[in-house]
Design a protein around this motif. Structure first.
Motif, PDB file in Angstrom:
ATOM      1  N   UNK A 197      15.109  -5.770  -4.189  1.00 15.75           N
ATOM      2  CA  UNK A 197      13.872  -6.244  -4.805  1.00 15.75           C
ATOM      3  C   UNK A 197      12.684  -5.981  -3.876  1.00 15.75           C
ATOM      4  N   UNK A 198      11.587  -5.505  -4.486  1.00 15.47           N
ATOM      5  CA  UNK A 198      10.480  -5.061  -3.634  1.00 15.47           C
ATOM      6  C   UNK A 198       9.145  -5.626  -4.110  1.00 15.47           C
ATOM      7  N   UNK A 199       8.211  -5.676  -3.165  1.00 16.00           N
ATOM      8  CA  UNK A 199       6.854  -6.153  -3.466  1.00 16.00           C
ATOM      9  C   UNK A 199       5.915  -4.956  -3.531  1.00 16.00           C
ATOM     10  N   UNK A 200       5.128  -4.903  -4.608  1.00 14.20           N
ATOM     11  CA  UNK A 200       4.149  -3.815  -4.761  1.00 14.20           C
ATOM     12  C   UNK A 200       2.738  -4.366  -4.639  1.00 14.20           C
ATOM     13  N   UNK A 201       1.869  -3.520  -4.161  1.00 17.99           N
ATOM     14  CA  UNK A 201       0.438  -3.837  -4.109  1.00 17.99           C
ATOM     15  C   UNK A 201      -0.283  -2.873  -5.040  1.00 17.99           C
ATOM     16  N   UNK A 261      -2.996   8.808   5.886  1.00 12.41           N
ATOM     17  CA  UNK A 261      -2.767   8.377   7.277  1.00 12.41           C
ATOM     18  C   UNK A 261      -2.454   6.874   7.402  1.00 12.41           C
ATOM     19  N   UNK A 262      -2.920   6.066   6.440  1.00 11.75           N
ATOM     20  CA  UNK A 262      -2.730   4.607   6.511  1.00 11.75           C
ATOM     21  C   UNK A 262      -1.448   4.190   5.793  1.00 11.75           C
ATOM     22  N   UNK A 263      -1.226   4.753   4.600  1.00 13.62           N
ATOM     23  CA  UNK A 263      -0.038   4.443   3.783  1.00 13.62           C
ATOM     24  C   UNK A 263       0.536   5.787   3.307  1.00 13.62           C
ATOM     25  N   UNK A 278       7.820  -8.412  -7.359  1.00  7.58           N
ATOM     26  CA  UNK A 278       6.586  -9.167  -7.084  1.00  7.58           C
ATOM     27  C   UNK A 278       5.447  -8.155  -6.988  1.00  7.58           C
ATOM     28  N   UNK A 279       4.315  -8.490  -7.638  1.00  7.44           N
ATOM     29  CA  UNK A 279       3.146  -7.602  -7.597  1.00  7.44           C
ATOM     30  C   UNK A 279       1.953  -8.372  -7.044  1.00  7.44           C
ATOM     31  N   UNK A 332      -3.646  -4.837   4.433  1.00  5.91           N
ATOM     32  CA  UNK A 332      -2.488  -5.112   3.568  1.00  5.91           C
ATOM     33  C   UNK A 332      -1.210  -4.588   4.219  1.00  5.91           C
ATOM     34  N   UNK A 333      -1.287  -3.380   4.781  1.00  6.06           N
ATOM     35  CA  UNK A 333      -0.101  -2.780   5.404  1.00  6.06           C
ATOM     36  C   UNK A 333       0.338  -3.599   6.619  1.00  6.06           C
ATOM     37  N   UNK A 334      -0.631  -4.155   7.353  1.00  7.73           N
ATOM     38  CA  UNK A 334      -0.303  -4.936   8.548  1.00  7.73           C
ATOM     39  C   UNK A 334       0.391  -6.255   8.214  1.00  7.73           C
ATOM     40  N   UNK A 335       0.376  -6.656   6.956  1.00  2.00           N
ATOM     41  CA  UNK A 335       1.022  -7.922   6.569  1.00  2.00           C
ATOM     42  C   UNK A 335       2.539  -7.803   6.594  1.00  2.00           C
ATOM     43  N   UNK A 336       3.049  -6.553   6.500  1.00  2.00           N
ATOM     44  CA  UNK A 336       4.503  -6.303   6.503  1.00  2.00           C
ATOM     45  C   UNK A 336       5.217  -6.916   5.312  1.00  2.00           C
ATOM     46  N   UNK A 337       4.494  -7.256   4.238  1.00  2.00           N
ATOM     47  CA  UNK A 337       5.169  -7.808   3.051  1.00  2.00           C
ATOM     48  C   UNK A 337       5.059  -6.872   1.853  1.00  2.00           C
ATOM     49  N   UNK A 338       4.472  -5.692   2.050  1.00  2.00           N
ATOM     50  CA  UNK A 338       4.240  -4.769   0.929  1.00  2.00           C
ATOM     51  C   UNK A 338       5.139  -3.541   1.087  1.00  2.00           C
ATOM     52  N   UNK A 339       5.912  -3.228   0.025  1.00  2.00           N
ATOM     53  CA  UNK A 339       6.827  -2.079   0.087  1.00  2.00           C
ATOM     54  C   UNK A 339       6.277  -0.853  -0.636  1.00  2.00           C
ATOM     55  N   UNK A 340       5.483  -1.074  -1.692  1.00  2.00           N
ATOM     56  CA  UNK A 340       4.987   0.021  -2.534  1.00  2.00           C
ATOM     57  C   UNK A 340       3.495  -0.196  -2.742  1.00  2.00           C
ATOM     58  N   UNK A 341       2.689   0.859  -2.613  1.00  2.00           N
ATOM     59  CA  UNK A 341       1.244   0.714  -2.826  1.00  2.00           C
ATOM     60  C   UNK A 341       0.770   1.692  -3.905  1.00  2.00           C
ATOM     61  N   UNK A 342       0.094   1.147  -4.913  1.00  3.73           N
ATOM     62  CA  UNK A 342      -0.533   1.968  -5.956  1.00  3.73           C
ATOM     63  C   UNK A 342      -2.034   1.713  -5.905  1.00  3.73           C
ATOM     64  N   UNK A 343      -2.796   2.766  -5.702  1.00  2.03           N
ATOM     65  CA  UNK A 343      -4.256   2.649  -5.713  1.00  2.03           C
ATOM     66  C   UNK A 343      -4.773   3.279  -6.998  1.00  2.03           C
TER      67      UNK A 343
END
Ligand code: C5P
Length: 226
Positions: free
Chosen positions: A1-5, A67-69, A98-99, A40-51
């Motif tokens: 199970x993964x968390x997305x942003x 370079x960031x994600x 979780x989103x 957000x990346x520094x929180x270490x709780x996000x596995x997937x990022x959609x912008x």
């Protein structure tokens, strides 16, 4: 199970008076969006990022963010914020449970706020919002006539990231009426009777909306900032 942003970043930013989409306006030499995603990346709780980017700027946004994600997904946005969030949700992998939805414009939100919101969703809330007390007295008006003064002790200002059970958020977005007046994702849950919980927000999670907000953000990035 993964968390997305999911980061809606497709707004024009008219109130900021910039010639660029707001998420790409520079702050201390880097776009607001880069500042937001680094935290957000520094929180270490996000596995997937959609912008969700302005339609003509997806390639530019992808190269800015790699370079960031490195494995960021970038998809084009829609006319309203709600359309952009829905486009982001449709791009999510199926195993996300979780989103987080986070405005690019809240670019200085500290990593701890992301972790707090995810923890509250994982503890069982369908929707979670970071909030701060309201400093001003708030009145309801019709034109220039005051109708009532609201009880400030019952009011909070709502920030992002807002966190959700992925199933619930997908369902409310697919059921939403296009063009409705809801201004945040939690409001869409509330409208359908889902419970939403609060966690403490942060004063640095303000939304860069007007030129004065950009000045505040610049000041907060200086070494002398409190
Ligand atoms: O306009 P407002 O400041 O409420 O926008 C909040 C966030 O939603 C911003 O990060 C903006 O880029 C995003 N947005 C979007 N698509 C739109 C309108 C706003 O992604 N059509």
């Amino acid at each position: 199970m993964r968390t997305a942003l999911v980061v809606p970043a497709a707004g024009r930013g008219d109130r900021l008076g910039a010639s660029r989409p707001k998420a790409l306006v520079p702050l201390a030499g880097e776009p607001l969006l880069v500042h937001a995603l680094r935290r957000a990346a520094a929180s270490d709780v996000v596995d997937v990022v959609v912008v969700v980017a302005p339609a003509g700027a997806c390639d530019e946004v992808r190269s800015l963010l790699q370079p960031v994600v490195p494995d960021v997904l970038v998809v084009p946005g829609g006319a309203e914020r709600q359309d952009s969030v829905r486009a982001g949700l449709r791009a999510l992998p199926a195993d996300v449970d979780v989103v987080l939805v986070h405005d690019a414009a809240r670019c200085l939100t500290p990593p701890d706020v992301f972790a707090l919101v995810v923890a509250a969703v994982r503890a069982g809330a369908a929707g979670v919002v970071p909030v701060l007390p309201v400093a001003d007295t708030v009145k309801r008006v019709a034109g220039q006539t005051v109708l009532e003064t609201l009880d400030r002790s019952e009011l909070v200002a709502v920030q992002t990231p807002q966190g959700f059970s992925a199933d619930v958020l997908r369902t409310v977005h697919e059921a939403a009426v296009p063009g409705s007046a809801v201004t945040d994702d939690a409001g869409m849950l509330e409208a359908l009777g889902h419970g939403v919980r609060t966690v403490p927000g942060h004063e640095r999670a303000f939304k860069v909306t007007r030129p004065i907000d950009l000045l505040l953000a610049q000041a907060l990035l200086s070494p002398e900032a409190p």
